[in-house]
Design an enzyme around this catalytic site. Structure first.
Site, PDB file in Angstrom:
ATOM      1  N   ASP A  71     -29.897 -10.855  -4.990  1.00 34.38           N
ATOM      2  CA  ASP A  71     -29.855 -11.097  -3.560  1.00 34.38           C
ATOM      3  C   ASP A  71     -31.119 -10.470  -2.974  1.00 34.38           C
ATOM      4  O   ASP A  71     -32.008 -10.028  -3.716  1.00 34.38           O
ATOM      5  CB  ASP A  71     -28.561 -10.553  -2.937  1.00 34.38           C
ATOM      6  CG  ASP A  71     -28.495  -9.041  -2.874  1.00 34.38           C
ATOM      7  OD1 ASP A  71     -29.397  -8.353  -3.396  1.00 34.38           O
ATOM      8  OD2 ASP A  71     -27.518  -8.539  -2.289  1.00 34.38           O
ATOM      9  N   HIS A  72     -31.194 -10.431  -1.661  1.00 35.14           N
ATOM     10  CA  HIS A  72     -32.379  -9.891  -1.001  1.00 35.14           C
ATOM     11  C   HIS A  72     -32.617  -8.418  -1.345  1.00 35.14           C
ATOM     12  O   HIS A  72     -33.756  -7.977  -1.421  1.00 35.14           O
ATOM     13  CB  HIS A  72     -32.243 -10.060   0.524  1.00 35.14           C
ATOM     14  CG  HIS A  72     -30.979  -9.480   1.066  1.00 35.14           C
ATOM     15  ND1 HIS A  72     -29.754 -10.130   0.924  1.00 35.14           N
ATOM     16  CD2 HIS A  72     -30.713  -8.324   1.711  1.00 35.14           C
ATOM     17  CE1 HIS A  72     -28.805  -9.389   1.479  1.00 35.14           C
ATOM     18  NE2 HIS A  72     -29.365  -8.278   1.966  1.00 35.14           N
ATOM     19  N   CYS A 102     -28.768  -6.439  -7.197  1.00 33.72           N
ATOM     20  CA  CYS A 102     -28.594  -6.341  -5.757  1.00 33.72           C
ATOM     21  C   CYS A 102     -28.976  -4.921  -5.367  1.00 33.72           C
ATOM     22  O   CYS A 102     -29.569  -4.204  -6.171  1.00 33.72           O
ATOM     23  CB  CYS A 102     -27.184  -6.733  -5.306  1.00 33.72           C
ATOM     24  SG  CYS A 102     -25.842  -5.642  -5.791  1.00 33.72           S
ATOM     25  N   GLY A 103     -28.666  -4.501  -4.170  1.00 32.92           N
ATOM     26  CA  GLY A 103     -29.053  -3.165  -3.736  1.00 32.92           C
ATOM     27  C   GLY A 103     -28.494  -2.071  -4.627  1.00 32.92           C
ATOM     28  O   GLY A 103     -29.212  -1.168  -5.061  1.00 32.92           O
ATOM     29  N   THR A 104     -27.197  -2.147  -4.934  1.00 28.01           N
ATOM     30  CA  THR A 104     -26.552  -1.147  -5.788  1.00 28.01           C
ATOM     31  C   THR A 104     -26.187  -1.685  -7.162  1.00 28.01           C
ATOM     32  O   THR A 104     -25.936  -0.919  -8.080  1.00 28.01           O
ATOM     33  CB  THR A 104     -25.252  -0.631  -5.149  1.00 28.01           C
ATOM     34  OG1 THR A 104     -24.338  -1.719  -5.024  1.00 28.01           O
ATOM     35  CG2 THR A 104     -25.519   0.012  -3.797  1.00 28.01           C
ATOM     36  N   GLY A 105     -26.089  -2.992  -7.303  1.00 25.07           N
ATOM     37  CA  GLY A 105     -25.614  -3.616  -8.537  1.00 25.07           C
ATOM     38  C   GLY A 105     -24.103  -3.755  -8.569  1.00 25.07           C
ATOM     39  O   GLY A 105     -23.559  -4.453  -9.421  1.00 25.07           O
ATOM     40  N   ILE A 106     -23.414  -3.133  -7.630  1.00 25.17           N
ATOM     41  CA  ILE A 106     -21.954  -3.123  -7.646  1.00 25.17           C
ATOM     42  C   ILE A 106     -21.378  -4.477  -7.243  1.00 25.17           C
ATOM     43  O   ILE A 106     -20.619  -5.092  -8.000  1.00 25.17           O
ATOM     44  CB  ILE A 106     -21.397  -2.005  -6.734  1.00 25.17           C
ATOM     45  CG1 ILE A 106     -21.832  -0.633  -7.251  1.00 25.17           C
ATOM     46  CG2 ILE A 106     -19.874  -2.089  -6.648  1.00 25.17           C
ATOM     47  CD1 ILE A 106     -21.587   0.505  -6.274  1.00 25.17           C
ATOM     48  N   GLY A 107     -21.726  -4.951  -6.067  1.00 31.57           N
ATOM     49  CA  GLY A 107     -21.150  -6.207  -5.577  1.00 31.57           C
ATOM     50  C   GLY A 107     -21.447  -7.389  -6.485  1.00 31.57           C
ATOM     51  O   GLY A 107     -20.556  -8.192  -6.792  1.00 31.57           O
ATOM     52  N   HIS A 129     -20.592  -1.990 -27.789  1.00 33.48           N
ATOM     53  CA  HIS A 129     -19.136  -1.833 -27.766  1.00 33.48           C
ATOM     54  C   HIS A 129     -18.404  -2.912 -26.973  1.00 33.48           C
ATOM     55  O   HIS A 129     -17.309  -3.308 -27.348  1.00 33.48           O
ATOM     56  CB  HIS A 129     -18.752  -0.471 -27.169  1.00 33.48           C
ATOM     57  CG  HIS A 129     -19.235   0.678 -27.979  1.00 33.48           C
ATOM     58  ND1 HIS A 129     -18.746   1.946 -27.811  1.00 33.48           N
ATOM     59  CD2 HIS A 129     -20.168   0.772 -28.958  1.00 33.48           C
ATOM     60  CE1 HIS A 129     -19.347   2.771 -28.643  1.00 33.48           C
ATOM     61  NE2 HIS A 129     -20.223   2.068 -29.359  1.00 33.48           N
ATOM     62  N   ARG A 177     -14.137  -2.692 -34.875  1.00 34.13           N
ATOM     63  CA  ARG A 177     -12.999  -2.277 -34.046  1.00 34.13           C
ATOM     64  C   ARG A 177     -13.142  -2.726 -32.597  1.00 34.13           C
ATOM     65  O   ARG A 177     -12.153  -2.831 -31.872  1.00 34.13           O
ATOM     66  CB  ARG A 177     -12.815  -0.764 -34.108  1.00 34.13           C
ATOM     67  CG  ARG A 177     -13.897   0.021 -33.402  1.00 34.13           C
ATOM     68  CD  ARG A 177     -13.706   1.527 -33.597  1.00 34.13           C
ATOM     69  NE  ARG A 177     -14.608   2.302 -32.772  1.00 34.13           N
ATOM     70  CZ  ARG A 177     -15.857   2.585 -33.059  1.00 34.13           C
ATOM     71  NH1 ARG A 177     -16.392   2.130 -34.181  1.00 34.13           N
ATOM     72  NH2 ARG A 177     -16.588   3.314 -32.241  1.00 34.13           N
ATOM     73  N   HIS A 178     -14.353  -3.016 -32.176  1.00 33.48           N
ATOM     74  CA  HIS A 178     -14.590  -3.417 -30.795  1.00 33.48           C
ATOM     75  C   HIS A 178     -14.102  -4.837 -30.516  1.00 33.48           C
ATOM     76  O   HIS A 178     -13.795  -5.165 -29.374  1.00 33.48           O
ATOM     77  CB  HIS A 178     -16.072  -3.287 -30.458  1.00 33.48           C
ATOM     78  CG  HIS A 178     -16.596  -1.900 -30.702  1.00 33.48           C
ATOM     79  ND1 HIS A 178     -16.202  -0.814 -29.952  1.00 33.48           N
ATOM     80  CD2 HIS A 178     -17.455  -1.425 -31.636  1.00 33.48           C
ATOM     81  CE1 HIS A 178     -16.808   0.272 -30.406  1.00 33.48           C
ATOM     82  NE2 HIS A 178     -17.574  -0.076 -31.432  1.00 33.48           N
TER      83      HIS A 178
END
Length: 149
Positions: free
Chosen positions: A8-9, A65-70, A98, A132-133
Protein backbone atom coordinates in the site's frame (compact mmCIF):
# COMPACT_ATOMS: atom_id res chain seq x y z
CA UNK A 1 12.22 -17.95 -9.02
CA UNK A 2 9.14 -15.77 -9.53
CA UNK A 3 8.10 -13.27 -6.88
CA UNK A 4 4.78 -11.41 -6.64
CA UNK A 5 5.18 -8.16 -4.72
CA UNK A 6 2.78 -5.50 -3.56
CA UNK A 7 2.37 -2.70 -1.08
CA UNK A 8 0.00 0.00 0.00
CA UNK A 9 1.10 3.62 0.14
CA UNK A 10 2.81 3.04 3.52
CA UNK A 11 5.13 0.45 1.99
CA UNK A 12 5.67 1.97 -1.44
CA UNK A 13 9.25 3.24 -0.93
CA UNK A 14 10.49 -0.01 0.62
CA UNK A 15 8.79 -2.04 -2.12
CA UNK A 16 10.68 -0.05 -4.76
CA UNK A 17 14.00 -0.82 -3.04
CA UNK A 18 13.17 -4.52 -2.74
CA UNK A 19 12.22 -4.74 -6.41
CA UNK A 20 15.54 -3.15 -7.42
CA UNK A 21 17.42 -5.51 -5.12
CA UNK A 22 15.71 -8.65 -6.44
CA UNK A 23 15.96 -7.67 -10.10
CA UNK A 24 19.66 -6.99 -9.53
CA UNK A 25 19.96 -10.65 -8.53
CA UNK A 26 18.17 -11.74 -11.72
CA UNK A 27 14.96 -12.68 -9.91
CA UNK A 28 11.69 -12.31 -11.83
CA UNK A 29 9.49 -9.85 -9.92
CA UNK A 30 5.96 -8.69 -10.77
CA UNK A 31 4.58 -5.62 -9.02
CA UNK A 32 0.87 -5.79 -8.14
CA UNK A 33 0.70 -2.21 -6.91
CA UNK A 34 0.30 0.32 -5.56
CA UNK A 35 2.28 2.49 -7.92
CA UNK A 36 2.50 5.72 -5.90
CA UNK A 37 2.31 7.05 -2.36
CA UNK A 38 -1.34 8.01 -2.88
CA UNK A 39 -3.56 6.44 -0.23
CA UNK A 40 -5.00 3.04 -1.13
CA UNK A 41 -6.49 0.00 0.61
CA UNK A 42 -4.01 -2.73 1.58
CA UNK A 43 -6.59 -5.58 1.43
CA UNK A 44 -6.83 -5.09 -2.35
CA UNK A 45 -3.08 -5.56 -2.76
CA UNK A 46 -2.98 -8.48 -0.32
CA UNK A 47 -5.73 -10.23 -2.28
CA UNK A 48 -4.00 -9.75 -5.64
CA UNK A 49 -0.66 -11.13 -4.42
CA UNK A 50 -2.30 -13.80 -2.24
CA UNK A 51 -4.30 -15.23 -5.13
CA UNK A 52 -1.27 -15.38 -7.40
CA UNK A 53 0.79 -17.21 -4.77
CA UNK A 54 -2.09 -19.51 -3.79
CA UNK A 55 -2.66 -20.44 -7.44
CA UNK A 56 1.09 -21.15 -7.73
CA UNK A 57 1.53 -18.58 -10.50
CA UNK A 58 4.41 -17.28 -8.37
CA UNK A 59 6.81 -19.08 -6.03
CA UNK A 60 6.55 -16.50 -3.25
CA UNK A 61 4.98 -13.18 -2.41
CA UNK A 62 6.22 -10.12 -0.59
CA UNK A 63 3.77 -7.63 0.91
CA UNK A 64 4.59 -4.32 2.57
CA UNK A 65 2.50 -1.78 4.43
CA UNK A 66 3.35 0.65 7.21
CA UNK A 67 3.57 -2.04 9.90
CA UNK A 68 3.08 -5.23 7.87
CA UNK A 69 0.25 -6.21 10.20
CA UNK A 70 -2.85 -5.32 8.21
CA UNK A 71 -1.55 -6.58 4.89
CA UNK A 72 -0.50 -9.92 6.42
CA UNK A 73 -3.88 -10.38 8.12
CA UNK A 74 -5.63 -9.75 4.81
CA UNK A 75 -3.34 -12.07 2.85
CA UNK A 76 -3.91 -14.89 5.33
CA UNK A 77 -7.62 -14.86 4.43
CA UNK A 78 -6.72 -16.29 1.01
CA UNK A 79 -6.91 -20.08 1.00
CA UNK A 80 -3.44 -21.60 0.76
CA UNK A 81 -1.58 -18.50 1.89
CA UNK A 82 0.75 -18.60 4.87
CA UNK A 83 1.89 -15.00 5.20
CA UNK A 84 4.42 -14.25 7.92
CA UNK A 85 5.24 -10.82 9.26
CA UNK A 86 8.98 -10.68 9.92
CA UNK A 87 11.10 -7.94 11.45
CA UNK A 88 14.28 -9.99 11.88
CA UNK A 89 16.24 -12.60 9.95
CA UNK A 90 15.73 -15.36 12.54
CA UNK A 91 11.95 -15.21 12.06
CA UNK A 92 12.42 -15.04 8.28
CA UNK A 93 14.30 -18.34 8.06
CA UNK A 94 12.28 -20.01 10.82
CA UNK A 95 8.95 -19.30 9.13
CA UNK A 96 10.18 -20.82 5.87
CA UNK A 97 11.80 -23.82 7.59
CA UNK A 98 8.99 -24.60 10.03
CA UNK A 99 5.81 -22.99 8.66
CA UNK A 100 6.51 -23.22 4.93
CA UNK A 101 5.39 -19.58 4.68
CA UNK A 102 4.83 -18.51 1.10
CA UNK A 103 4.41 -14.76 1.62
CA UNK A 104 6.73 -12.45 3.54
CA UNK A 105 5.15 -9.36 5.08
CA UNK A 106 7.20 -6.35 6.11
CA UNK A 107 6.51 -3.00 7.73
CA UNK A 108 8.23 -0.03 6.11
CA UNK A 109 7.81 2.03 9.28
CA UNK A 110 9.24 -0.82 11.41
CA UNK A 111 12.37 -2.03 9.58
CA UNK A 112 14.90 0.01 7.67
CA UNK A 113 15.83 -0.83 4.10
CA UNK A 114 19.13 -2.55 4.95
CA UNK A 115 17.52 -4.94 7.41
CA UNK A 116 14.53 -5.45 5.10
CA UNK A 117 16.78 -6.61 2.26
CA UNK A 118 18.54 -9.05 4.62
CA UNK A 119 15.14 -10.37 5.73
CA UNK A 120 14.03 -10.81 2.10
CA UNK A 121 17.21 -12.68 1.17
CA UNK A 122 16.98 -14.88 4.25
CA UNK A 123 13.32 -15.72 3.59
CA UNK A 124 13.90 -16.57 -0.08
CA UNK A 125 17.02 -18.68 0.58
CA UNK A 126 15.58 -20.75 3.44
CA UNK A 127 14.07 -24.17 2.70
CA UNK A 128 11.09 -25.88 4.30
CA UNK A 129 12.39 -28.68 6.53
CA UNK A 130 9.33 -30.91 6.17
CA UNK A 131 9.40 -33.85 8.57
CA UNK A 132 7.55 -33.09 11.82
CA UNK A 133 6.50 -29.69 10.49
CA UNK A 134 4.29 -31.24 7.79
CA UNK A 135 1.87 -32.50 10.44
CA UNK A 136 1.49 -28.96 11.76
CA UNK A 137 1.05 -27.43 8.32
CA UNK A 138 -1.66 -30.01 7.61
CA UNK A 139 -3.43 -28.98 10.82
CA UNK A 140 -3.34 -25.34 9.69
CA UNK A 141 -4.84 -26.42 6.36
CA UNK A 142 -7.57 -28.37 8.22
CA UNK A 143 -8.51 -25.22 10.13
CA UNK A 144 -8.58 -23.26 6.89
CA UNK A 145 -10.88 -25.83 5.26
CA UNK A 146 -13.17 -25.97 8.28
CA UNK A 147 -13.75 -22.21 8.30
CA UNK A 148 -13.80 -21.53 4.55
CA UNK A 149 -17.14 -23.24 3.99
Amino acid sequence: MKIAIGSDHGGFKLKSEIIKHLEGKGIDVKDFGTYSEESCDYPDIALAVGEKVSNKDFDFGILICGTGIGISIAANKVKGVRAALCSDTFSAHATREHNNANILALGERVVGPGLALDIVDTFLNAKFQGDRHIRRINKITDIEIKYSK
